[in-house]
Design an enzyme around this catalytic site. Structure first.
Site, PDB file in Angstrom:
ATOM      1  N   ASP A 269      -4.194 -12.947   3.950  1.00 40.34           N
ATOM      2  CA  ASP A 269      -5.476 -12.381   4.365  1.00 40.34           C
ATOM      3  C   ASP A 269      -6.618 -12.847   3.464  1.00 40.34           C
ATOM      4  O   ASP A 269      -7.760 -12.406   3.620  1.00 40.34           O
ATOM      5  CB  ASP A 269      -5.434 -10.851   4.426  1.00 40.34           C
TER       6      ASP A 269
ATOM      7  N   HIS B  92      -6.011  -7.467  -0.590  1.00 39.55           N
ATOM      8  CA  HIS B  92      -6.212  -6.046  -0.865  1.00 39.55           C
ATOM      9  C   HIS B  92      -5.480  -5.623  -2.136  1.00 39.55           C
ATOM     10  O   HIS B  92      -4.435  -6.179  -2.472  1.00 39.55           O
ATOM     11  CB  HIS B  92      -5.701  -5.200   0.311  1.00 39.55           C
TER      12      HIS B  92
ATOM     13  N   ASP C 101      -2.344 -10.764  -2.379  1.00 42.54           N
ATOM     14  CA  ASP C 101      -2.915 -10.311  -1.116  1.00 42.54           C
ATOM     15  C   ASP C 101      -4.394  -9.985  -1.365  1.00 42.54           C
ATOM     16  O   ASP C 101      -4.781  -9.654  -2.495  1.00 42.54           O
ATOM     17  CB  ASP C 101      -2.164  -9.058  -0.654  1.00 42.54           C
TER      18      ASP C 101
ATOM     19  N   HIS D 189       0.818  -1.219   0.000  1.00 38.01           N
ATOM     20  CA  HIS D 189       0.000   0.000   0.000  1.00 38.01           C
ATOM     21  C   HIS D 189       0.854   1.272   0.000  1.00 38.01           C
ATOM     22  O   HIS D 189       0.312   2.364  -0.166  1.00 38.01           O
ATOM     23  CB  HIS D 189      -0.923   0.037   1.220  1.00 38.01           C
TER      24      HIS D 189
END
Length: 373
Positions: free
Chosen positions: A280, A202, A200, A163
């Site tokens: 995740d 995200h 991931d 991120h």
């Protein structure tokens, strides 16, 4: 990296970046032949007087992965590489001085790691207890790229701060380790084509912003479109986007991955794969909101490592996100499974010829005389 100036000579900014990369110590001069291409440091784990527990991320995950691998007798500590901490000069390869200076504000760091109590702490403490572990993991990601090129694969038991971009952190990501390891590889390893496979849960909006206009980097990102970060600007920079719905189960997840890897294979021929292997995606993860089983995670990793091995492409794996206590166990079990399936070999050692070859890979550092004092 920006194009060279019209005269053919690098600009002052490019020259400074080049110097920083060539003078960095993160690649380590001494690469013992007996060590496996696995990178970890006890300094990765974050212990912050209990404050770290205010975020769902398991900040001791990395050490627990290492312990599980030792318990399984797959890999002992003396065969694991310990990275150096990324210095300010190293970080400036991607980040601006203004961004790094902003991390001297505890309030700024608190927003990035999503733990409000961090804003109340002296920044010296924040640097030591929180940002130092992150900088060690950055060093691990940069080193892992070199090891992957030399050995065919590498795993950093940490990193994957996808991120964070050059100018903006967020989502528990303060430094752009993926962007950094790729820029180092471009210069020090003399490669020009890198594929990021970001699995991931995200969206990896940080590296997407950093490489949005760079044709040397191909981004395959498969993520839950219904969760953070909702970065519609960064989405425009994804070469191959696979958006999943919350609740996607193992069978559908793996089917989507098979299709995506097939497409990627036909579109881009990388010299290095950076695999962001967040856990995740696990069923029960409070932030990822997908429903993939632990066995599904192991199969996912098998597919990606197989994709690389079948094409003889070096791959480095980063462990990235994962917000359940079971994540460490799942990561370790997957690595053990990769070994059982002969997709990685933690027992092999480098011959003197291989060691010499590895040193020759760092071609640009050898060619350019540089005062690094």
């Amino acid at each position: 990296m920006a194009a060279a100036s019209g005269s053919g000579a690098p600009s002052a900014v490019e020259a400074l970046r080049l110097r920083r990369i060539l003078c960095s110590r993160l690649y380590l001069d001494d690469i013992p032949s007996s060590k496996a291409p696995v990178v970890y440091s006890p300094a990765y784990d974050i212990s912050f007087n209990g404050i770290e527990k205010q975020h769902p991320f398991d900040s001791a995950k990395w050490g627990r992965v290492r312990s599980f691998l030792e318990d399984a007798e797959l890999l002992q500590s003396d065969r694991i590489f310990e990275p150096l901490e990324a210095s300010e000069d190293d970080l400036l390869v991607v980040h601006s001085e203004s961004y790094l200076n902003s991390l001297k504000s505890s309030e700024k760091v608190a927003r990035i790691v999503e733990v409000p109590a961090v804003a109340l702490l002296p920044n010296l403490l924040v640097q030591q207890k929180l940002l130092y572990p992150f900088r060690k993991q950055v060093g691990g990601s940069v080193l892992s790229a070199k090891l992957a090129i030399e050995r065919g694969w590498a795993i950093n038991i940490g990193g994957g701060f996808h991120h964070c971009s050059a100018e903006e952190g967020g989502g528990f990501c303060a430094y752009a380790d993926i962007s950094l390891c790729i820029h180092f590889a471009f210069i020090r390893l003399n490669i020009s084509r890198v594929m990021i496979i970001d699995l991931d849960a995200h969206q990896g909006n940080g590296h997407e912003k950093d490489f949005g206009s760079d044709g040397r980097v191909y981004i395959l990102d498969m993520y839950n479109s219904g969760i953070y970060p909702f970065d519609h600007v960064a989405k425009k920079y994804i070469d191959q986007k696979v958006e999943l719905d919350s609740g996607t189960k193992t069978e559908d997840y793996l089917e989507n991955l098979d299709k995506a890897l097939k497409v990627a294979k036909g579109r881009f021929k990388p010299q290095l794969i950076v695999y962001n292997a967040g856990t995740d995606i696990l069923d029960g993860d409070p932030l990822g909101r997908l429903k993939v089983t632990p066995e599904g995670v192991a199969i996912r990793d098998e597919k990606v490592f197989g994709f690389a091995k079948d094409q003889n492409i070096p791959l480095l794996m980063l462990t990235s996100g994962g917000y359940t206590k079971s994540s460490a166990r799942v990561i370790a079990d997957s690595i053990i499974n990769l070994s059982k399936k002969n997709l990685i070999d933690t027992d092999s050692v480098l011959s003197p010829i291989d060691l010499t070859k590895g040193k020759l890979l760092d071609v640009n550092r050898r060619k350019v005389p540089m005062d690094c004092g």
